[in-house]
Scaffold this motif. Structure first.
Motif, PDB file in Angstrom:
ATOM      1  N   ALA A 249      53.817 169.016  48.590  1.00 45.50           N
ATOM      2  CA  ALA A 249      52.762 168.463  47.730  1.00 45.50           C
ATOM      3  C   ALA A 249      53.385 167.854  46.474  1.00 45.50           C
ATOM      4  O   ALA A 249      52.977 166.795  45.999  1.00 45.50           O
ATOM      5  CB  ALA A 249      51.764 169.562  47.351  1.00 45.50           C
ATOM      6  N   PHE A 250      54.394 168.542  45.960  1.00 42.33           N
ATOM      7  CA  PHE A 250      55.062 168.160  44.724  1.00 42.33           C
ATOM      8  C   PHE A 250      55.906 166.901  44.922  1.00 42.33           C
ATOM      9  O   PHE A 250      55.867 165.971  44.110  1.00 42.33           O
ATOM     10  CB  PHE A 250      55.948 169.341  44.306  1.00 42.33           C
ATOM     11  N   GLU A 251      56.653 166.837  46.011  1.00 41.69           N
ATOM     12  CA  GLU A 251      57.588 165.739  46.224  1.00 41.69           C
ATOM     13  C   GLU A 251      56.930 164.544  46.912  1.00 41.69           C
ATOM     14  O   GLU A 251      57.285 163.394  46.651  1.00 41.69           O
ATOM     15  CB  GLU A 251      58.781 166.195  47.081  1.00 41.69           C
TER      16      GLU A 251
ATOM     17  N   PHE B  37      47.794 162.049  44.420  1.00 38.80           N
ATOM     18  CA  PHE B  37      47.827 162.457  43.012  1.00 38.80           C
ATOM     19  C   PHE B  37      48.058 161.279  42.066  1.00 38.80           C
ATOM     20  O   PHE B  37      48.452 161.471  40.922  1.00 38.80           O
ATOM     21  CB  PHE B  37      48.895 163.522  42.807  1.00 38.80           C
TER      22      PHE B  37
ATOM     23  N   THR C   5      56.664 157.663  49.730  1.00 41.40           N
ATOM     24  CA  THR C   5      55.653 157.736  48.661  1.00 41.40           C
ATOM     25  C   THR C   5      56.236 157.339  47.304  1.00 41.40           C
ATOM     26  O   THR C   5      55.516 156.827  46.447  1.00 41.40           O
ATOM     27  CB  THR C   5      54.999 159.140  48.557  1.00 41.40           C
TER      28      THR C   5
ATOM     29  N   GLU D 199      57.180 175.789  52.231  1.00 41.51           N
ATOM     30  CA  GLU D 199      57.622 174.600  51.506  1.00 41.51           C
ATOM     31  C   GLU D 199      56.401 173.699  51.221  1.00 41.51           C
ATOM     32  O   GLU D 199      56.554 172.516  50.897  1.00 41.51           O
ATOM     33  CB  GLU D 199      58.673 173.861  52.352  1.00 41.51           C
ATOM     34  N   SER D 200      55.221 174.247  51.347  1.00 45.84           N
ATOM     35  CA  SER D 200      54.016 173.443  51.162  1.00 45.84           C
ATOM     36  C   SER D 200      53.900 172.937  49.736  1.00 45.84           C
ATOM     37  O   SER D 200      53.533 171.787  49.493  1.00 45.84           O
ATOM     38  CB  SER D 200      52.769 174.263  51.534  1.00 45.84           C
ATOM     39  N   GLY D 201      54.190 173.834  48.786  1.00 43.69           N
ATOM     40  CA  GLY D 201      54.123 173.421  47.389  1.00 43.69           C
ATOM     41  C   GLY D 201      55.129 172.309  47.125  1.00 43.69           C
ATOM     42  O   GLY D 201      54.823 171.307  46.470  1.00 43.69           O
ATOM     43  N   GLU D 202      56.322 172.474  47.654  1.00 43.10           N
ATOM     44  CA  GLU D 202      57.369 171.472  47.503  1.00 43.10           C
ATOM     45  C   GLU D 202      56.932 170.118  48.081  1.00 43.10           C
ATOM     46  O   GLU D 202      57.147 169.071  47.463  1.00 43.10           O
ATOM     47  CB  GLU D 202      58.634 171.964  48.234  1.00 43.10           C
TER      48      GLU D 202
ATOM     49  N   SER E  22      50.026 158.139  46.839  1.00 46.42           N
ATOM     50  CA  SER E  22      49.846 159.570  47.071  1.00 46.42           C
ATOM     51  C   SER E  22      48.451 159.929  46.607  1.00 46.42           C
ATOM     52  O   SER E  22      47.778 159.131  45.951  1.00 46.42           O
ATOM     53  CB  SER E  22      50.881 160.390  46.312  1.00 46.42           C
TER      54      SER E  22
ATOM     55  N   GLU F 125      59.341 161.388  51.441  1.00 47.86           N
ATOM     56  CA  GLU F 125      59.520 161.404  49.992  1.00 47.86           C
ATOM     57  C   GLU F 125      59.874 160.000  49.502  1.00 47.86           C
ATOM     58  O   GLU F 125      59.304 159.495  48.519  1.00 47.86           O
ATOM     59  CB  GLU F 125      60.645 162.380  49.667  1.00 47.86           C
TER      60      GLU F 125
ATOM     61  N   ASN G  17      54.455 154.284  45.897  1.00 48.95           N
ATOM     62  CA  ASN G  17      53.583 154.837  44.860  1.00 48.95           C
ATOM     63  C   ASN G  17      52.215 155.228  45.417  1.00 48.95           C
ATOM     64  O   ASN G  17      51.217 155.233  44.711  1.00 48.95           O
ATOM     65  CB  ASN G  17      53.432 153.827  43.721  1.00 48.95           C
TER      66      ASN G  17
END
Lengths: 304, 304, 304, 304
Positions: free
Chosen positions: C247-249, C304, C296, C242-245, C302, C293, C300
């Motif tokens: 990073a994404f969320e 990214f 962040t 779930e690492s991608g998730e 993160s 989640e 706001n």
């Protein structure tokens, strides 16, 4: 204050005469003709400054870098619905990309591997009225440059030899994860990959990801939150099975293509693009990777 | 002396009213229309006797059973050269047939999985002048029956939905293991699978494998050694990932198809074929498997 | 200026009465006794402020979170030599972790999957004089808290049921990628995973990763560049498949453990830790993931 | 009538001076000391005749050949219950045996791969009062030879280096497919593999598989149906990922071991065993495979 001009010139000098430059992609006949000694760097700072060195204004085939651009437009169209058809996890597997697709019932690991990008292309084929023309216009708009175009010979060259991509598209179709005709989707996909851009144009086109979704022309194309998420996907999935290595060594979201281009960015700060056609064994520009590694080491600028 | 007539009639009686009959293949629209209650058995003894019961003379789609016939002709053409392009090992893997093909660089595991049969089809496309017509003539000749034909609606039905097979063919092509056009090979392959035969015709067509390569009409089509090897391949690879189970429970070389047909044989003794369209979870005829198991148990006839 | 106190209190309030809280890990008998309703959040800002809510000072089993701490010490000992024995690519594969190890000749995908962490444990067993005592001291030092300790019952519980980890260790040994005895390495590894810490202690222990390698007590334990690279590994590999998730969320480097803890950080800004023992299907704290989640999204903040 | 004496002498002569003899197994230190030039053949016909040539009465380590013997006893104890814990499908996969075990939830593919044989060993550990002594007695009984014994140095050598087997046993244990202690099962398993027998003793021990379950001393050890099924398993799974090749080239049920031994049989006719320690890349005796291939080609005796 960092002297970016000197930094990128020094890096260019250090690397341009490297004996080992990797191998130009040969599986697409048109790309195999590239000169391994071409090497450009372009940096677009968000304070308005820009810096360039070498072949930064020579157009090249952006190939997989285009996947980030098509993904952006698909997200703009679909928002989160896209994630029902493609996952966001790194694939991490060099040797069996169709295997994963098969094991995971036709849901590609992420939108930056070929199978995932083909699903994204399918979405655009459904949403655009004239997919090829409309997508080209989108790219021209975000890069603020109406001269960008497809290289039709490259697109044709890929169409004739892209059996592995046809295999992926047919496998997706067999799992009901492709709505349009295989041939239509592949025609769009091969053109998308055959976009020709310069380092300068690429850095400008990626401006919106560093700028909360607003392009260099100050138009909002995707939301701030969508831009962040695309950055996260680039960081975890942008460099095939070398993504972890790139995050580890460079520490920036980015994307590479087999044409030898790389673009990377530090949100709210800058976009940097490199082009040097020789590839390492993982399919990423050998010199480009080194240039970006030196850049973040010397400037100490990374997301980590 | 065994009373085969009574034995197969009893087996037919035992099984014909089974409540659980499996599920008719639905992925090929034309096949999904089959009546799950059809059930035939035909036995051709090499002493000239033959026995039949039930729907043994109703034609059905032989599907993958055709792979043994195409393999025989390819071996007749190529002899051992064929083994440079396809292996003879069981695949044993239900869930990722393209994965194996990818991991093993485009060399299919054996000629009875789809990818392997597509390579065989490619060989026949190269060797035959008029592949579809010539292959049909070959099947008519070995079965000694000029009425056998393709079901063109089934072939067309498969062509329209056979994305997984197109994926395999494109993957083979990407590994340079397909010499002809994908479309040409698939057209031949879908017709081959759409051959329509009865249990009686099937048993006669497989006569040559039990008879050292000589067909029921006494013509030598393949060598004795080639017939043995085809039997070995049927034994180890004839029933998808249930091949070990079939060898274990039945103990005869054989081949099944998703149309619900099975044919098996004891070299130098007999050929037996069954047809009952309901499939078990592995894709083999549920009732057919039980009929053959009962047959070898009751007759004590097996290669082991 | 963001009111972190209100933000984390609101998040805690929003989530603490959720009906769906996930399932407490049951494969380690001692962990299965945890109360699913415990829930704490602790935030350590680098400007010196800290915020907490709920069970932020209740000790829990940090489990896999310890892998980041052992990795840090191994990197401090070995520098880049460690990367000869373990890779830095995401594993991305939920269902066959030993498979990957086997396919890749005993080189674990990254140091945060079990096999990789066992290689790291092996390095520490070689480098430390008294591995368990010395590692505990290291953790106490970086967290600036001499009360941290192992839970010996948990360690024993894992030793008795950790067959999968023994399988990984033996497989590593068969590939010559384990220098010490399997039993010695596993004894260390099971204790490391059985470290018991509070959200507060965890946030302090991870201070050095947000602070260029200097711990909260201002001592340099790893270099700035090593800290960055560990952050990159957490981002790409910290949450299993779930690492991608994540990073994404969420968009922060972090690490979870099956004890229900998560710690994440924004370099140069803050460290945040959560604990809530119920896990989602991927093995990460269900409520903890949602808390981060929301954090962040609301702040706001993160990478990214 | 075939002159078996001349045939096996000719084959021995043809092959004994071959320059390429394969490589002696080196992963078990004790086995690496074998002389690559030793070569024996023994044939036991069921009409009472026997034939031998070369080193047919020199004892060697039978290794994996023992798996058929332990399987027979486990089937005698458990009948079909054994198939709940191990499957009967060929594994077909050279490079990832633990992978398959993991993907298939701890159910080994078949009883002749290591993981499957370890499950069988676990059954014997549960059923025998004194596993090592009782199994040895079973082997002595079926071979009608009370001098057969374990080589304890080989067993110890394997115990010290058998990490891959320990990995498999621990993985099985993690899936609850091992009832006894890992160490106890492995101790039994390593001794079982370290049985030392001659070609002559091996052929006699396998007599019962060709004789409907009755050993050479005319005692019924397993049922006729069990013997048939073990033959089917040998045919489909007896030669690692070269099982299909062996069925194809030789056409007999058989089993090989890394000590360089092979035993094969034609039910109701004969048992033939060979020993020559050099192995081919698949781990089967290079010269032994050729000898058996020549034997079935020259005699035209095979199950197909």
């Amino acid at each position: 204050m960092l002297d970016f001009n000197t930094i990128i010139n020094n890096i260019h000098n250090n690397l341009k005469d490297n004996v080992v430059k990797g191998v130009v992609a040969s599986y697409i006949p048109e790309l195999s003709k590239q000169d391994v000694n071409q090497f450009g760097i372009y940096m677009q700072h968000m304070d308005g400054r820009s810096f360039m060195v070498g072949d930064a204004e020579v157009p090249f085939s952006i190939q997989s870098i285009s996947k980030v651009l098509s993904l952006s437009k698909a997200i703009a169209f679909e928002n989160n619905d896209i994630w029902k058809r493609v996952d966001v996890e790194p694939s991490g597997n060099p040797f069996n990309h169709l295997s994963l697709l098969e094991l995971e019932n036709g849901i590609p690991r992420n939108p930056l591997i070929n199978a995932g990008a083909i699903v994204v292309a399918d979405i655009l084929c459904s949403k655009f009225e004239n997919p090829k023309a409309d997508f080209l216009q989108f790219v021209r708009d975000i890069a603020n440059d109406q001269t960008i175009d497809y290289n039709y010979k490259v697109a044709e060259s890929e169409r004739k030899t892209g059996y592995n991509n046809y295999a992926a598209a047919n496998l997706l179709k067999s799992f009901n994860n492709l709505n349009n005709n295989v041939e239509d989707v592949m025609d769009f996909y091969f053109h998308q990959c055959a976009l020709e851009m310069t380092c300068s144009q690429l850095a400008k086109a990626f401006y919106l990801f560093a700028n909360k979704g607003k392009c260099i022309n100050n138009k909002q194309h995707i939301s701030s939150s969508q831009a962040k998420r695309i950055n996260a996907i680039m960081l975890t999935c942008g460099f095939y099975d070398e993504s972890g290595e790139f995050a580890f060594e460079v520490g920036l979201p980015g994307k590479s293509g087999v044409g030898g281009g790389i673009v990377a960015l530090l949100p709210n700060h800058f976009i940097i693009s490199t082009w040097c056609p020789g590839l390492n064994v993982k399919g990423n520009s050998l010199i480009g990777m080194q240039a970006l590694e030196q850049f973040t080491t010397q400037t100490n600028l990374s997301i980590f």
